[in-house]
Design a protein around this motif. Structure first.
Motif: not given
Length: 212
Positions: A108-125
């Motif tokens: 909301p401060e900059s109109d910058r778009a962000i595509l996050p990552v939601v940590p998942r287990e396990p992350l092997r690859h």
């Protein structure tokens, strides 16, 4: 926030450095005008996420369309800072399980778009995911909407994940911490990642003590 200096102290030496990074990107002979830039470092904790977030905010403040993607799947610090409540993100969108529009956060401060990552287990690859056709197709789709796509990548050592993104990006920016990261270590990291080395637009010497 960590990137507020871009607005609060626009004529500081730090912000001038961020402007220099953007200028280097704009002057680079990339394949397309919709530039995909990966920020990486030789080691963890050198400050690449702060630089990536500040660069994206500067671009947004200039009126251009920018999205920053957290590609550090094992340690998504960008997501923790800017999208702490995210339940879907890059992996779910690339896999086709969720819609891109539902995963993007707007600062909301900059109109910058962000595509996050939601940590998942396990992350092997993780490297296979970042180099997959699905991830490449998602980035190509984002090129149609945004002027700049900033990828906050993992460090070059000890993971291979950043190297796996070489076909996604138009250029890399390497962040190196002044006074801590050894020159030989940076040289070795780049030697082991020739596809990154060949496309480095520039290096940021971060956390520099100017008095020294």
């Amino acid at each position: 926030s960590i990137d507020s200096a871009v607005i609060d102290v626009p004529f500081s030496r730090f912000v001038e450095c961020i402007r220099a990074i953007k200028l280097g990107i704009d002057l680079s002979p990339t394949k397309t005008s919709n530039k995909v830039i990966g920020l990486t470092s030789a080691l963890p904790n050198e400050g690449k996420t702060t630089i990536a977030a500040s660069l994206a905010r500067l671009i947004a403040h200039s009126g251009r369309r920018v999205i920053i993607i957290d590609c550090d799947l094992r340690k998504p610090s960008l997501s923790a800072r800017f999208a702490p409540g995210a339940t879907i993100g890059l992996m779910e969108v690339a896999d086709g399980r969720r819609l891109l529009e539902d995963a993007i956060w707007i600062d909301p401060e900059s109109d910058r778009a962000i595509l996050p990552v939601v940590p998942r287990e396990p992350l092997r690859h993780t490297s296979e995911f970042l180099s997959s056709e699905a991830t490449r197709a998602l980035v190509d789709r984002l090129r149609e909407t945004y002027d700049y796509i900033i990828l906050d990548l993992p460090p070059l050592s000890p993971l291979v994940d950043a190297r796996a993104t070489a076909l996604l990006v138009d250029g890399f920016v390497l962040v190196v911490e002044w006074g801590r990261t050894k020159v030989d270590l940076v040289r070795r990291a780049l030697h082991n990642a020739p596809n990154v080395y060949e496309n480095v637009l520039g290096t940021v010497l971060n956390k520099t003590d100017m008095k020294a």
